[in-house]
Design a protein around this motif. Structure first.
Motif, PDB file in Angstrom:
ATOM      1  N   TRP A  82       0.813  -1.209   0.000  1.00  0.00           N
ATOM      2  CA  TRP A  82       0.000   0.000   0.000  1.00  0.00           C
ATOM      3  C   TRP A  82       0.852   1.267   0.000  1.00  0.00           C
ATOM      4  CZ3 TRP A  82      -4.448  -1.601  -1.507  1.00  0.00           C
ATOM      5  CH2 TRP A  82      -4.876  -2.864  -1.123  1.00  0.00           C
ATOM      6  N   SER A  83       2.159   1.073  -0.125  1.00  0.00           N
ATOM      7  CA  SER A  83       3.031   2.234  -0.159  1.00  0.00           C
ATOM      8  C   SER A  83       3.417   2.609  -1.584  1.00  0.00           C
ATOM      9  CB  SER A  83       4.305   1.950   0.651  1.00  0.00           C
ATOM     10  OG  SER A  83       5.081   0.990  -0.026  1.00  0.00           O
ATOM     11  N   ILE A  84       2.906   1.842  -2.550  1.00  0.00           N
ATOM     12  CA  ILE A  84       3.281   2.072  -3.946  1.00  0.00           C
ATOM     13  C   ILE A  84       2.022   2.335  -4.758  1.00  0.00           C
ATOM     14  CG2 ILE A  84       5.436   0.772  -3.847  1.00  0.00           C
ATOM     15  CD1 ILE A  84       3.919  -1.648  -4.905  1.00  0.00           C
ATOM     16  N   PRO A  85       2.158   2.883  -5.976  1.00  0.00           N
ATOM     17  CA  PRO A  85       0.964   3.232  -6.747  1.00  0.00           C
ATOM     18  C   PRO A  85       0.072   2.028  -7.043  1.00  0.00           C
ATOM     19  CG  PRO A  85       2.945   4.175  -7.733  1.00  0.00           C
ATOM     20  CD  PRO A  85       3.399   3.269  -6.655  1.00  0.00           C
ATOM     21  N   SER A  86      -1.199   2.306  -7.344  1.00  0.00           N
ATOM     22  CA  SER A  86      -2.143   1.257  -7.766  1.00  0.00           C
ATOM     23  C   SER A  86      -2.463   1.496  -9.243  1.00  0.00           C
ATOM     24  CB  SER A  86      -3.436   1.324  -6.968  1.00  0.00           C
ATOM     25  OG  SER A  86      -3.202   1.351  -5.594  1.00  0.00           O
ATOM     26  N   PRO A  87      -2.181   0.593 -10.148  1.00  0.00           N
ATOM     27  CA  PRO A  87      -1.368  -0.608  -9.962  1.00  0.00           C
ATOM     28  C   PRO A  87       0.109  -0.270  -9.872  1.00  0.00           C
ATOM     29  CG  PRO A  87      -2.068  -0.402 -12.253  1.00  0.00           C
ATOM     30  CD  PRO A  87      -2.712   0.718 -11.512  1.00  0.00           C
ATOM     31  N   PRO A  88       0.889  -1.177  -9.282  1.00  0.00           N
ATOM     32  CA  PRO A  88       2.310  -0.883  -9.088  1.00  0.00           C
ATOM     33  C   PRO A  88       3.056  -0.847 -10.417  1.00  0.00           C
ATOM     34  CG  PRO A  88       1.595  -2.783  -7.781  1.00  0.00           C
ATOM     35  CD  PRO A  88       0.512  -2.498  -8.744  1.00  0.00           C
ATOM     36  N   PRO A  89       4.144  -0.075 -10.504  1.00  0.00           N
ATOM     37  CA  PRO A  89       4.979  -0.126 -11.714  1.00  0.00           C
ATOM     38  C   PRO A  89       5.650  -1.495 -11.853  1.00  0.00           C
ATOM     39  CG  PRO A  89       6.056   1.147  -9.998  1.00  0.00           C
ATOM     40  CD  PRO A  89       4.691   0.801  -9.480  1.00  0.00           C
ATOM     41  N   TRP A  90       6.229  -1.736 -13.025  1.00  0.00           N
ATOM     42  CA  TRP A  90       6.767  -3.081 -13.305  1.00  0.00           C
ATOM     43  C   TRP A  90       7.819  -3.508 -12.290  1.00  0.00           C
ATOM     44  CZ3 TRP A  90      11.908  -3.939 -14.352  1.00  0.00           C
ATOM     45  CH2 TRP A  90      12.688  -2.780 -14.617  1.00  0.00           C
ATOM     46  N   ASP A  91       8.585  -2.540 -11.739  1.00  0.00           N
ATOM     47  CA  ASP A  91       9.612  -2.939 -10.769  1.00  0.00           C
ATOM     48  C   ASP A  91       9.184  -2.622  -9.332  1.00  0.00           C
ATOM     49  OD1 ASP A  91       9.692  -0.259 -10.975  1.00  0.00           O
ATOM     50  OD2 ASP A  91      11.853  -0.073 -11.165  1.00  0.00           O
ATOM     51  N   ASN A  92       7.872  -2.531  -9.148  1.00  0.00           N
ATOM     52  CA  ASN A  92       7.251  -2.409  -7.823  1.00  0.00           C
ATOM     53  C   ASN A  92       7.526  -1.089  -7.104  1.00  0.00           C
ATOM     54  OD1 ASN A  92       6.329  -4.919  -8.302  1.00  0.00           O
ATOM     55  ND2 ASN A  92       7.676  -5.962  -6.851  1.00  0.00           N
ATOM     56  N   PHE A  93       8.799  -0.817  -6.814  1.00  0.00           N
ATOM     57  CA  PHE A  93       9.083   0.337  -5.974  1.00  0.00           C
ATOM     58  C   PHE A  93       9.712   1.492  -6.751  1.00  0.00           C
ATOM     59  CE2 PHE A  93       8.739  -3.297  -3.210  1.00  0.00           C
ATOM     60  CZ  PHE A  93       7.903  -2.824  -2.222  1.00  0.00           C
ATOM     61  N   GLY A  94       9.589   1.419  -8.095  1.00  0.00           N
ATOM     62  CA  GLY A  94      10.077   2.499  -8.942  1.00  0.00           C
ATOM     63  C   GLY A  94      11.565   2.790  -8.730  1.00  0.00           C
ATOM     64  N   GLY A  95      12.321   1.732  -8.541  1.00  0.00           N
ATOM     65  CA  GLY A  95      13.763   1.893  -8.425  1.00  0.00           C
ATOM     66  C   GLY A  95      14.228   2.216  -7.015  1.00  0.00           C
ATOM     67  N   LYS A  96      13.248   2.551  -6.117  1.00  0.00           N
ATOM     68  CA  LYS A  96      13.639   2.858  -4.743  1.00  0.00           C
ATOM     69  C   LYS A  96      13.787   1.565  -3.943  1.00  0.00           C
ATOM     70  CE  LYS A  96      10.326   5.788  -4.208  1.00  0.00           C
ATOM     71  NZ  LYS A  96       9.383   6.782  -4.508  1.00  0.00           N
ATOM     72  N   HIS A  97      14.525   1.590  -2.893  1.00  0.00           N
ATOM     73  CA  HIS A  97      14.646   0.428  -2.021  1.00  0.00           C
ATOM     74  C   HIS A  97      14.004   0.757  -0.694  1.00  0.00           C
ATOM     75  CE1 HIS A  97      17.159  -1.387  -4.964  1.00  0.00           C
ATOM     76  NE2 HIS A  97      18.003  -0.365  -4.944  1.00  0.00           N
ATOM     77  N   PRO A  98      12.863   0.195  -0.436  1.00  0.00           N
ATOM     78  CA  PRO A  98      12.179   0.526   0.804  1.00  0.00           C
ATOM     79  C   PRO A  98      12.993   0.077   2.014  1.00  0.00           C
ATOM     80  CG  PRO A  98      11.113  -1.293  -0.285  1.00  0.00           C
ATOM     81  CD  PRO A  98      12.150  -0.794  -1.229  1.00  0.00           C
ATOM     82  N   VAL A  99      12.867   0.827   3.077  1.00  0.00           N
ATOM     83  CA  VAL A  99      13.497   0.462   4.339  1.00  0.00           C
ATOM     84  C   VAL A  99      12.375   0.295   5.356  1.00  0.00           C
ATOM     85  CG1 VAL A  99      15.139   1.163   6.128  1.00  0.00           C
ATOM     86  CG2 VAL A  99      15.527   1.797   3.734  1.00  0.00           C
ATOM     87  N   ILE A 100      12.464  -0.759   6.143  1.00  0.00           N
ATOM     88  CA  ILE A 100      11.356  -1.113   7.021  1.00  0.00           C
ATOM     89  C   ILE A 100      11.685  -0.723   8.453  1.00  0.00           C
ATOM     90  CG2 ILE A 100       9.822  -3.013   7.696  1.00  0.00           C
ATOM     91  CD1 ILE A 100      10.127  -2.378   4.613  1.00  0.00           C
ATOM     92  N   TYR A 101      10.716  -0.050   9.061  1.00  0.00           N
ATOM     93  CA  TYR A 101      10.949   0.408  10.428  1.00  0.00           C
ATOM     94  C   TYR A 101      10.058  -0.276  11.460  1.00  0.00           C
ATOM     95  CZ  TYR A 101      13.549   4.126   8.140  1.00  0.00           C
ATOM     96  OH  TYR A 101      14.447   4.809   7.379  1.00  0.00           O
ATOM     97  N   HIS A 102       8.970  -0.887  10.988  1.00  0.00           N
ATOM     98  CA  HIS A 102       7.993  -1.389  11.957  1.00  0.00           C
ATOM     99  C   HIS A 102       7.544  -2.789  11.600  1.00  0.00           C
ATOM    100  CE1 HIS A 102       7.616   2.693  13.389  1.00  0.00           C
ATOM    101  NE2 HIS A 102       7.426   3.090  12.148  1.00  0.00           N
ATOM    102  N   ASP A 103       6.942  -3.440  12.588  1.00  0.00           N
ATOM    103  CA  ASP A 103       6.243  -4.662  12.203  1.00  0.00           C
ATOM    104  C   ASP A 103       4.953  -4.251  11.499  1.00  0.00           C
ATOM    105  OD1 ASP A 103       4.028  -4.607  14.065  1.00  0.00           O
ATOM    106  OD2 ASP A 103       5.525  -5.031  15.621  1.00  0.00           O
TER     107      ASP A 103
END
Lengths: 267, 237, 587
Positions: free
Chosen positions: C544-565
């Motif tokens: 739910w952090s990326i556009p609907s529908p997601p781009p072909w590489d999901n995160f648009g070249g960005k690398h998500p960093v996770i902070y929470h469960d």
């Protein structure tokens, strides 16, 4: 809509339990000596399962009723006790229930499978084949003649593959399409599959046992009420599976003797 | 020549050509099939698993592997010309009918020709499956629920084919698929007749489902009737 | 907790051209939709078959118009023959278990969302991923082919018990080429699933984003991960079993066929095999398969419930451990399918205990759901209704397991409609409710458009009430002793039960018809639905952090960093009562 869900679910749960509580659908009468243990186990399990079913469904309905579609910004709460309480409940209630059922159930199972037939039990051979049962009584010599699959000739009434031409023991074997047995006498049923897998199921006897090609299986039982009962096949055996059945005819000892004599004359 | 004579001559030509066509000049082979010895005892069939069939028989029918008549007559023997007669180039138009009634095949032995239509009907209130077990022809196995149209099939090679119903294992019958129209199935008296045989040397064969076959040589020279009898040896088992 | 791994192991170029984009795509999202689509085709065929069966059971001599065109021997004049009924039954079971219950919740949603939920750009092996779908597709075609061959589809049930399935044409119609196609299809299917499972495992282990520890994976990711481990072991057993079956059928071996069998008057030329061997191999796969169908649904439903409860589960950890114990126990219970098979009666007892024990983790899961509902702010929508319906079905199907886990009761209930009711509820309907719930929940993400809620709710009510009307009476029929897999009830014993069967059939027609509402909603919303925002449900997980529908590489070249469960609900976040997994906000 959440309240509507709760109401519908409650109605479904009650409607599902109603036919059980009112005994609308009950097992056919038990005519075996061992069946009461199975029936008791079944009704104990029904009580516990019914309790779990109603409890869980009604709780679900209640919570959905109470906690759905509330005002925006309402503060959510957590169940006191949390997951530990749930795990403890599952282990204590379900765990003991499981153990109780598991242990008690073994008694009923043991009565059928861990007892040997008495030496004076009447031996009858049952053969299952596409799509009929045939039964064989050993006849005057009290011996079952050996089977020769290559001699099977159904058009000639030789369903078992007996070889009366070369085998004297086979000449007095009595082959029937109906399983007649004397009442209150233990029967040791030797099970033989002619072609594919089949099963022997008599609801009233509380007996179900597969016929497995290549395996010599047997069951033993004692019927306590005279009458005619259906034997049906419960293992998918091909196109005529639905029509694979025979009758169990529980007779008094005199009637049985008469019947056997009559069948012997037909061979 | 007057009109009358002309008419008579015309009729005569017609009669003669019709006679040639039908081959009345041919001979007839007839005879009787009997057995000697003790045939196997035919056992009553317990149809209790199929009540709708069982109630059609006041007394239970018996197996039919050896059906006998008075004076040692043997029924259900197919007598046919196995050699000497040409193969029929076209099969007869009318179908050979095979009926399932009361969980029994009527007739028990059905003879018909190669490529002749075989029409199978189910007169019962239950499903049957017709499962002929050929060795040289194409095998099929079809169910026929009550109320469905008759099944039409053909065989393109001559063969004796056992037929069974898997649903009712006691139901057994036979198809005799033959190359020509000169055949008969012995009935109540064990007798048979093969008429209209043109002159020639024939091998005549009698086939029985339990006792196998026997052959005899017969020569037909004109329109005579020759008698050929067959005697099968019966065994109690 | 171990360190997260660099998520760019495999980057592939953006796809170009129709074929690469939509047919032989390497994109896990396209492959996920392909699996889902295949499941959708299979479920409608399977449902059609069940309609024919229900029709035949209550109106056995009534003609079905047009059916003769599909099979002139199976339905002469439109009347279904006994063997065609069994063909329908076999194909229904096979399609539903393999091509619906395995494909949609596991391979379909799993493919689409597992990489996104762990912050990866794609699966670990995109080419294997594409292959596994197309192999599965081949398996589907091979199976469906059986409808169009003269022999017809097999009649030995989805369990294909030997020797019926092994001896060939003598045993009946459908058992020549029909059964061979079945065995080939399932063998091919196994290959596809093995590739898929491996891929899921490798992806989960290797491609998690920075900060995505195992315990920060959403519950449904866990469910797919556990399921893929089960799948890897289960399909690795079914594959050789099917190959042995094919050898028995085509190469004259006798793995499953003993000596001296006389079938249709013919003595079979086999000796030395064991029919029980097939049953052991099949159920060694078959019981874990039940969990392959239900665990992803448990995961999806938990995910949907949490989002709509606006609060976390009492304990996601306990839920995950419970799923693992179910997965573990699933390997010790296969014998409970064989209590009356002639297996040693002592082993029946040994199989009975772990079966009863599975009740404990299953109960824990249910209680966690129920307990979590306490104090929730439950949002009611089509997705959450199906999730709640799932909980109800899971309970209903689960309690009947108490009965069948006990060998003594199984003597009476084995092979009756009680069993049919049990597994349809817990494995069939419940898992399908999971699929529906997931569909209504994720459709906005997958298509960029919202589904119609009104139609969705209508679909839910008819399906929920309808399935209870169909499958509850199955239990009652079973208690009376109504035997399953019968093409008609010819005897006096069954006659009084016919009104119940009529009721079930009518309920089945209505419930089935309601599925066309869903199909319409799905297709209509795909093209005409309201535009969906990035996060329409105010959810927290990465998809739910990326556009609907997601781009072909999901995160648009960005690398998500996770902070929470993944389940920070009921907190004070900047966007509302939730904080997203990749948001650096403190909670």
């Amino acid at each position: 809509m959440g309240k509507f869900f709760a109401v519908i679910l409650t109605l479904i749960a009650l409607a599902s339990a109603y036919p059980i509580l009112t005994h609308m659908y009950v097992q056919p009468v038990d005519i075996s000596t061992h069946g009461h243990a199975i029936d008791e186990q079944l009704s104990d399990t029904m009580a516990e399962a019914g309790f779990a079913f109603l409890g869980a469904q009604l709780l679900l309905a209640f919570f959905v009723w109470k906690y759905s579609s509330r005002k925006n910004g309402v503060k959510v709460k957590h169940l006191p006790g949390g997951a530990k309480l749930m795990v403890a409940t599952a282990f204590i209630f379900v765990g003991t229930e499981v153990l109780a059922l598991g242990v008690l159930g073994q008694k009923a199972w043991a009565e059928v499978y861990f007892t040997a037939p008495k030496p004076d039990a009447l031996q009858v051979q049952a053969q299952a084949g596409q799509f009929a049962f045939y039964f064989r009584y050993p006849g005057a010599d009290e011996k079952f003649a050996p089977l020769h699959p290559d001699k099977i000739d159904e058009g000639n009434g030789n369903y078992f593959g007996l070889d009366p031409a070369n085998d004297v023991e086979a000449r007095d074997d009595i082959v029937t399409a109906e399983l007649a047995i004397p009442v209150n006498r233990e029967i040791h049923l030797l099970m033989h599959a002619k072609d594919v897998g089949h099963s022997f199921y008599v609801r009233e006897l509380r007996i179900q046992q597969d016929f497995v090609p290549g395996l010599d299986l047997s069951v033993h039982f004692t019927a306590t009420k005279t009458g005619k009962y259906e034997i049906v096949c419960t293992q998918l055996c091909g196109l005529g599976h639905y029509n694979m059945k025979a009758y169990l005819n529980v007779l008094s000892q005199e009637d049985f003797d008469k019947w056997l004599k009559e069948k012997a004359s037909e061979q | 020549m007057g009109i009358k004579q002309g008419f008579v001559a015309g009729v005569a030509v017609l009669v003669v050509s019709a006679a040639l066509y039908a081959g009345p000049s041919g001979g007839t082979i007839s005879g009787k099939v009997t057995y000697e010895g003790t045939p196997a005892k035919q056992k009553p069939i317990d149809m209790s698993k199929e009540p709708s069939c069982a109630q059609q028989h006041a007394t239970p029918i018996t197996t039919e592997t050896v059906v006998t008549g008075p004076n040692n007559a043997l029924e259900n023997v197919v007598v046919y010309i196995s050699a000497g007669a040409p193969d029929d180039s076209t099969a007869p138009g009318q179908p050979a009918k095979f009926t399932q009634k009361g969980c029994q095949y009527l007739p028990h032995v059905l003879a018909f020709e190669v490529n002749q239509t075989l029409e199978i009907a189910n007169d019962d209130q239950t499903s049957h499956n017709i499962h002929p077990l050929p060795k040289v022809n194409r095998e099929w196995n079809k169910s026929q629920p009550p109320g469905t149209p008759p099944i039409s099939e053909k065989y393109d090679k001559p063969e004796f084919i056992p037929v069974k119903c898997n649903i009712h294992p006691w139901m057994h019958g036979n198809f005799a698929v033959l190359k020509n129209s000169h055949y008969a199935v012995s009935q109540g008296e064990g007798s048979f007749t093969l008429p209209n045989l043109p002159p020639g040397k024939y091998t005549i064969t009698a086939w029985h489902e339990s006792y196998g076959d026997q052959s005899q040589e017969v020569t037909i020279t004109g329109s005579e009737t020759k008698t050929v009898n067959f005697v099968f040896k019966a065994k109690p088992y | 907790m171990e360190e997260a791994v660099v998520p760019a192991a495999h980057v592939h170029a953006p796809p170009e051209g129709f074929i690469r984009k939509h047919v032989f795509s390497l994109d896990h999202k396209v492959i996920g939709k392909q699996y889902y689509g295949l499941g959708l085709v299979a479920v409608f065929i399977g449902m059609g078959l069940s309609w024919l069966m229900r029709f035949h059971l209550v109106w056995p001599t009534t003609k079905v118009p047009g059916l003769e065109l599909l099979s002139s021997t199976g339905a002469p004049g439109g009347v279904i023959t006994p063997e065609y009924y069994l063909s329908l039954l076999t194909m229904h079971g096979t399609l539903m278990v393999f091509f619906v219950l395995t494909n949609a919740p596991f391979a379909g949603f799993g493919n689409y969302f597992l990489p996104i939920q762990i912050g990866a750009e794609d699966m670990a092996f995109p080419r294997f991923n594409m292959m596994s779908f197309w192999i599965t597709f081949c398996a589907f075609i091979v199976l469906i082919l059986a409808f169009f061959i003269p022999d017809g589809p097999p009649i030995s049930g989805w369990t294909a018990y030997a020797p019926l399935s092994a001896v060939g044409k003598d045993a009946g119609p459908g058992l020549a080429w029909g059964q061979s196609l079945w065995a080939m299809s399932i063998a091919i299917f196994c290959v596809g699933q093995l590739f898929g499972s491996l891929n899921f495992i490798a992806t989960t282990l290797d491609l998690r984003a920075k900060g995505m520890t195992f315990m920060r994976m959403p519950i449904c990711t866990w469910a797919w991960f556990i399921t893929s481990a089960i799948g890897l072991l289960a399909f690795a057993v079914l594959l050789p079993a099917c190959l042995l079956l094919l050898l028995d059928r085509m190469a004259g071996t006798s793995f499953f066929i003993p000596a001296g069998l006389v079938i249709s008057d013919r003595l079979q030329n086999h000796a030395g095999g064991s029919p029980l061997l097939w049953q052991h191999l099949f159920w060694f796969f078959g019981h874990p398969e039940v969990y392959i169908a239900i665990l992803p649904a448990i995961g999806i439903v938990s995910h949907v419930l949490i989002t709509n409860m606006r609060k976390p589960m009492l304990s996601a950890k306990v839920l995950i451990y419970s799923m693992m114990s179910i997965g573990f126990l699933s390997w010790m219970v296969w014998g409970h399918h064989m209590f009356v098979s002639g297996m040693n009666p002592t082993s029946s007892l040994l199989f009975s205990f772990p079966t009863l024990t599975i009740t404990i983790p299953a109960t824990i899961i249910t209680l966690i759901w129920l307990g979590s509902l306490y104090g929730a702010n439950m949002q009611i929508n089509a997705a959450s209704l199906f999730a709640l319906g799932f909980v109800s079905m899971f309970v209903s199907g689960g309690v009947s397991g108490f009965f069948l886990a006990q060998p003594s009761i199984d003597i009476y209930l084995h092979a009756t409609y009680f069993v049919v009711g049990h597994f349809h509820m817990v494995m069939g309907v419940a898992a399908i409710f999971g699929i529906f719930s997931g569909t209504y929940f994720w459709f906005p993400k997958m298509s960029g458009r919202m589904m119609n809620e009104t139609l969705g709710k209508l679909h839910f009510w008819i399906t929920f009430i309808g399935t209870y009307c169909i499958f509850m009476p199955f239990h009652y029929l079973g208690l009376v002793g109504n035997v399953r897999r019968y093409s008609s009830f010819v005897d006096d014993f069954m006659a009084p039960l016919m009104p119940v069967h009529k009721f079930i059939s009518i309920a089945a027609f209505v419930t089935g018809a309601a599925q066309f509402i869903f199909l319409y909603n799905l297709i209509h919303s795909r093209f005409r639905g309201k535009q969906a925002s990035e996060n329409p449900w105010n959810a927290t997980s990465l998809e739910w952090s990326i556009p609907s529908p997601p781009p072909w590489d999901n995160f648009g070249g960005k690398h998500p960093v996770i902070y929470h469960d993944p389940y920070q609900y009921g907190v004070k976040g900047s966007k509302g009562d939730f904080v997203m997994q990749d948001s650096p906000e403190q909670v």
